[in-house]
Design an enzyme around this catalytic site. Structure first.
Site, PDB file in Angstrom:
ATOM      1  N   ARG A 155      22.588 -45.697 106.574  1.00 19.14           N
ATOM      2  CA  ARG A 155      23.284 -46.415 105.680  1.00 19.14           C
ATOM      3  C   ARG A 155      23.168 -46.030 104.185  1.00 19.14           C
ATOM      4  O   ARG A 155      24.148 -46.245 103.564  1.00 19.14           O
ATOM      5  CB  ARG A 155      22.693 -47.697 105.841  1.00 19.14           C
ATOM      6  CG  ARG A 155      23.216 -48.796 105.205  1.00 19.14           C
ATOM      7  CD  ARG A 155      22.600 -50.427 105.312  1.00 19.14           C
ATOM      8  NE  ARG A 155      23.008 -51.147 104.202  1.00 19.14           N
ATOM      9  CZ  ARG A 155      24.280 -51.935 103.919  1.00 19.14           C
ATOM     10  NH1 ARG A 155      24.983 -51.397 104.850  1.00 19.14           N
ATOM     11  NH2 ARG A 155      24.328 -52.449 102.989  1.00 19.14           N
ATOM     12  N   CYS A 192      24.074 -51.015 112.621  1.00 21.96           N
ATOM     13  CA  CYS A 192      22.593 -50.510 112.668  1.00 21.96           C
ATOM     14  C   CYS A 192      21.848 -51.386 113.251  1.00 21.96           C
ATOM     15  O   CYS A 192      22.253 -52.749 113.572  1.00 21.96           O
ATOM     16  CB  CYS A 192      22.467 -50.807 110.943  1.00 21.96           C
ATOM     17  SG  CYS A 192      20.569 -50.652 110.740  1.00 21.96           S
ATOM     18  N   ARG A 226      24.770 -55.533 108.297  1.00 18.97           N
ATOM     19  CA  ARG A 226      24.726 -54.954 106.915  1.00 18.97           C
ATOM     20  C   ARG A 226      26.185 -54.449 106.150  1.00 18.97           C
ATOM     21  O   ARG A 226      26.362 -53.341 106.096  1.00 18.97           O
ATOM     22  CB  ARG A 226      23.671 -53.642 107.263  1.00 18.97           C
ATOM     23  CG  ARG A 226      22.245 -54.018 107.574  1.00 18.97           C
ATOM     24  CD  ARG A 226      21.484 -52.759 107.876  1.00 18.97           C
ATOM     25  NE  ARG A 226      20.991 -52.621 106.465  1.00 18.97           N
ATOM     26  CZ  ARG A 226      19.917 -51.446 106.518  1.00 18.97           C
ATOM     27  NH1 ARG A 226      19.913 -50.803 107.643  1.00 18.97           N
ATOM     28  NH2 ARG A 226      19.549 -51.002 105.147  1.00 18.97           N
ATOM     29  N   ILE A 279      15.708 -61.884 105.849  1.00 26.66           N
ATOM     30  CA  ILE A 279      16.511 -60.611 105.308  1.00 26.66           C
ATOM     31  C   ILE A 279      17.555 -60.289 106.144  1.00 26.66           C
ATOM     32  O   ILE A 279      18.563 -59.946 105.866  1.00 26.66           O
ATOM     33  CB  ILE A 279      15.655 -59.529 104.659  1.00 26.66           C
ATOM     34  CG1 ILE A 279      14.695 -60.126 103.364  1.00 26.66           C
ATOM     35  CG2 ILE A 279      16.427 -58.489 103.907  1.00 26.66           C
ATOM     36  CD1 ILE A 279      15.124 -60.724 102.207  1.00 26.66           C
ATOM     37  N   ARG A 328      11.989 -40.553 110.106  1.00 22.00           N
ATOM     38  CA  ARG A 328      12.988 -40.919 109.050  1.00 22.00           C
ATOM     39  C   ARG A 328      12.071 -41.692 107.928  1.00 22.00           C
ATOM     40  O   ARG A 328      12.665 -41.563 106.751  1.00 22.00           O
ATOM     41  CB  ARG A 328      13.939 -42.026 109.507  1.00 22.00           C
ATOM     42  CG  ARG A 328      14.893 -41.638 110.593  1.00 22.00           C
ATOM     43  CD  ARG A 328      15.816 -42.760 110.662  1.00 22.00           C
ATOM     44  NE  ARG A 328      16.539 -43.022 109.524  1.00 22.00           N
ATOM     45  CZ  ARG A 328      17.560 -43.774 109.428  1.00 22.00           C
ATOM     46  NH1 ARG A 328      18.156 -44.636 110.575  1.00 22.00           N
ATOM     47  NH2 ARG A 328      18.244 -44.076 108.191  1.00 22.00           N
TER      48      ARG A 328
HETATM   49  C1  EPZ Z   1      17.501 -51.568 101.229  1.00 21.03           C
HETATM   50  O1  EPZ Z   1      18.468 -51.681 102.192  1.00 21.03           O
HETATM   51  C2  EPZ Z   1      16.275 -50.895 102.227  1.00 21.03           C
HETATM   52  N1  EPZ Z   1      16.774 -49.366 102.200  1.00 21.03           N
HETATM   53  C3  EPZ Z   1      15.782 -51.361 103.415  1.00 21.03           C
HETATM   54  O2  EPZ Z   1      14.709 -50.593 104.132  1.00 21.03           O
HETATM   55  C4  EPZ Z   1      15.279 -52.722 102.821  1.00 21.03           C
HETATM   56  O3  EPZ Z   1      14.856 -53.530 104.249  1.00 21.03           O
HETATM   57  C5  EPZ Z   1      16.200 -53.496 102.235  1.00 21.03           C
HETATM   58  O4  EPZ Z   1      16.716 -52.935 100.934  1.00 21.03           O
HETATM   59  C6  EPZ Z   1      15.777 -55.175 101.764  1.00 21.03           C
HETATM   60  O5  EPZ Z   1      14.560 -54.866 101.028  1.00 21.03           O
HETATM   61  C7  EPZ Z   1      16.979 -48.359 101.290  1.00 21.03           C
HETATM   62  O6  EPZ Z   1      16.515 -48.681 100.146  1.00 21.03           O
HETATM   63  C8  EPZ Z   1      17.452 -47.300 101.376  1.00 21.03           C
HETATM   64  P1  EPZ Z   1      20.171 -55.161 100.974  1.00 21.03           P
HETATM   65  P2  EPZ Z   1      19.760 -52.474 101.829  1.00 21.03           P
HETATM   66  O7  EPZ Z   1      21.411 -54.773 100.523  1.00 21.03           O
HETATM   67  O8  EPZ Z   1      19.918 -51.849 100.249  1.00 21.03           O
HETATM   68  C9  EPZ Z   1      22.924 -58.424 103.267  1.00 21.03           C
HETATM   69  C10 EPZ Z   1      13.830 -49.270 105.419  1.00 21.03           C
HETATM   70  O9  EPZ Z   1      13.125 -49.556 106.499  1.00 21.03           O
HETATM   71  N2  EPZ Z   1      23.996 -57.817 102.460  1.00 21.03           N
HETATM   72  O10 EPZ Z   1      18.977 -55.907  99.991  1.00 21.03           O
HETATM   73  O11 EPZ Z   1      20.883 -52.099 102.639  1.00 21.03           O
HETATM   74  C11 EPZ Z   1      22.609 -57.267 104.608  1.00 21.03           C
HETATM   75  O12 EPZ Z   1      23.203 -57.194 105.532  1.00 21.03           O
HETATM   76  C12 EPZ Z   1      15.232 -50.040 105.224  1.00 21.03           C
HETATM   77  O13 EPZ Z   1      13.281 -48.455 104.983  1.00 21.03           O
HETATM   78  C13 EPZ Z   1      25.315 -58.220 102.610  1.00 21.03           C
HETATM   79  O14 EPZ Z   1      25.393 -59.163 103.201  1.00 21.03           O
HETATM   80  O15 EPZ Z   1      19.524 -53.774 101.826  1.00 21.03           O
HETATM   81  C14 EPZ Z   1      20.992 -57.694 104.653  1.00 21.03           C
HETATM   82  O16 EPZ Z   1      20.977 -58.941 105.371  1.00 21.03           O
HETATM   83  C15 EPZ Z   1      15.623 -50.903 106.100  1.00 21.03           C
HETATM   84  N3  EPZ Z   1      26.181 -57.638 101.983  1.00 21.03           N
HETATM   85  C16 EPZ Z   1      20.499 -58.192 103.215  1.00 21.03           C
HETATM   86  O17 EPZ Z   1      21.711 -58.375 102.502  1.00 21.03           O
HETATM   87  C17 EPZ Z   1      26.195 -56.461 101.074  1.00 21.03           C
HETATM   88  O18 EPZ Z   1      26.893 -55.878 100.405  1.00 21.03           O
HETATM   89  C18 EPZ Z   1      19.819 -56.972 102.672  1.00 21.03           C
HETATM   90  O19 EPZ Z   1      20.276 -56.312 102.164  1.00 21.03           O
HETATM   91  C19 EPZ Z   1      24.698 -55.974 100.892  1.00 21.03           C
HETATM   92  C20 EPZ Z   1      23.650 -56.398 101.757  1.00 21.03           C
END
Ligand code: EPZ
Length: 423
Positions: free
Chosen positions: A94, A118, A123, A331, A401
């Site tokens: 992702r 995912c 996401r 989250i 990973r």
């Molecule tokens: C980052 O993912 C991390 N990945 C994740 O780590 C981590 O769990 C997450 O942040 C939260 O801390 C990386 O940095 C590569 P978000 P990200 O955008 O950026 C919703 C691991 O295990 N959302 O903060 O994808 C989303 O669906 C991984 O290392 C929307 O709805 O996380 C989720 O429920 C897993 N619309 C929540 O927000 C959007 O446009 C958090 O997503 C974006 C996100």
């Protein structure tokens, strides 16, 4: 596919070196697209996700050279580049979506495949795309790809209010805004240490960024960015994961490179559970205060709250705590897939929607279990290290990973653990 076999054992002792942060490196690497000059990252972790990002950047025309056994990544990107991020790479990870902002900033257009489903949740990318549209991008979803185009070939600054403190959206917009015309403000920005690390790197490249680490980030667009060399911040999630090893098994382990300020909320929960964390000049020493672990309640939140990426590992600790713990996952919508596997090992866990109730049992029992996602897989390894008997964790490619040399690091402190090839 490989499996990992763990025989439950006794107390641990020794040191575990903590690597550079996967989630910082995955956003620092696409930053190379923002300049014609070389960007070099040191302290990079050796992980399959980093190799996937390398493959993606090379497909866009970047030169990526991995040195010193993968700990140094030298990247450079000159001239026009390919702005299409193909599905067959993006679907593997992702975080590939973090090339969208940099490509739009550099070339004024991009076609990035949607990552697809995912294990831990839908996401979506609406916060990313809504924000870029406010900056003058036209974005259409066609045949599974986001087709993005900046009006007049250049993004413009905007004031953006995030509905949720999305980590990835903060990173994409921050990178896009560095070369936009004018000033961009992100309100309700994510505050994770990886955001600050990215801002430090972008500033080293000549970007003008203030407020990173707070919920309001301001970026003044500049005409161009130059090259830089940047050291990737310590991985706070790997750190927290291995802090739980002596907590679960007993004994004392020193985590080299660890600092409490990366994991304040997590350390407060460890303290409440009966775990002592001491800062040393080399890192953090972790040991149980006395024999037993106390139940604690945990709610995952954006930084500085309790990290969702440590929820599964914390559940492994609480399976044998005295009393009942309630874990709320706020989250992601489906991040309890480790629970049924822990139940196979004798844990007493009830999951209702985003809440898991864990009633501590005396000891878990080894069993064949299956890894389902990165953090779930390591929680099973932690649980198995203190369980009675043998546990075989299958599908450990998930582990590769995000955890470099996990078997060697845990064997180094006395765990009875080995990796085997499945027949
Ligand atoms: C980052 O993912 C991390 N990945 C994740 O780590 C981590 O769990 C997450 O942040 C939260 O801390 C990386 O940095 C590569 P978000 P990200 O955008 O950026 C919703 C691991 O295990 N959302 O903060 O994808 C989303 O669906 C991984 O290392 C929307 O709805 O996380 C989720 O429920 C897993 N619309 C929540 O927000 C959007 O446009 C958090 O997503 C974006 C996100």
């Amino acid at each position: 596919m490989d499996s990992i076999v763990v025989k439950g054992g006794g107390a641990l002792s020794g040191q575990i070196p903590i690597a550079g942060a996967k989630n910082a490196c995955l956003t620092l690497m696409p930053a190379c697209l923002l300049s014609e000059e070389p960007l070099t990252l040191t302290n990079a972790p050796r992980l399959s996700d980093i190799r996937t990002m390398t493959e993606l950047l090379r497909s866009l025309g970047a030169e990526v050279t991995s040195m010193q056994d993968g700990q140094v990544l030298a990247m450079s990107c000159h001239g026009a580049i390919n702005t299409r991020a193909e599905y067959d790479i993006v679907r593997k990870m992702r975080a590939s979506n973090l090339v969208l902002g940099p490509l739009l900033a550099r070339e004024g257009h991009a076609q990035v495949s949607l990552p697809g489903g995912c294990a831990i949740g839908a996401r979506p990318m609406d916060i990313h795309t809504d924000s870029l549209e406010l900056m003058g991008a036209q974005i259409d979803l066609r045949d599974g790809y986001l087709h993005a185009k900046a009006a007049g070939g250049k993004l413009k600054g905007a004031v953006i209010d995030f509905p949720f403190a999305s980590v990835g959206a903060t990173e994409n917009i921050m990178m896009a805004a560095t070369l936009a015309k004018g000033t961009t403000v992100i309100n309700n920005a994510a505050r994770e240490p990886e955001i600050v690390d990215l801002a430090d790197c972008l500033r080293a490249m000549g970007a003008q960024i203030d407020g990173d680490g707070t919920s309001r980030i301001e970026i003044q667009g500049v005409d161009r960015l130059h090259g830089a060399t940047h050291r990737v911040v310590t991985d706070r999630i790997e750190l927290g994961t291995y802090m739980l090893a002596p907590a679960i098994c007993g004994g004392e382990v020193e985590l080299l490179g660890g600092r409490i300020n990366l994991l304040q909320a997590f350390c407060e929960k460890l303290d409440a559970a009966g775990i002592d964390v001491m800062e040393t000049e080399k890192g953090l020493k972790v040991a149980r205060r006395n024999g037993s672990i106390q139940a604690v309640n945990v709610t995952t939140e954006p930084f500085p709250g309790f990290p969702t990426d440590l929820q599964a590992q914390m559940m492994a600790l609480l399976c044998t705590a005295q009393g009942t713990s309630v874990l709320e996952e706020k989250i992601f919508e489906n991040r309890f897939m480790h629970a049924p596997e822990l139940i196979r090992m004798g844990a007493e866990i009830e999951v209702h929607g985003g809440t898991a109730t864990v009633t501590g049992v005396k000891k878990l029992k080894g069993a064949p279990v299956m890894a389902t996602d990165l953090r779930a897989s390591v929680s099973l390894i932690l649980a198995a290290m203190a369980a009675e008997g043998e546990t075989k964790v299958s599908r450990v490619y998930h582990l590769d990973r995000g955890y470099e040399h996990v078997v060697a690091k845990l064997r180094g402190v006395g765990a009875n653990i080995e990796r085997i090839k499945d027949q």
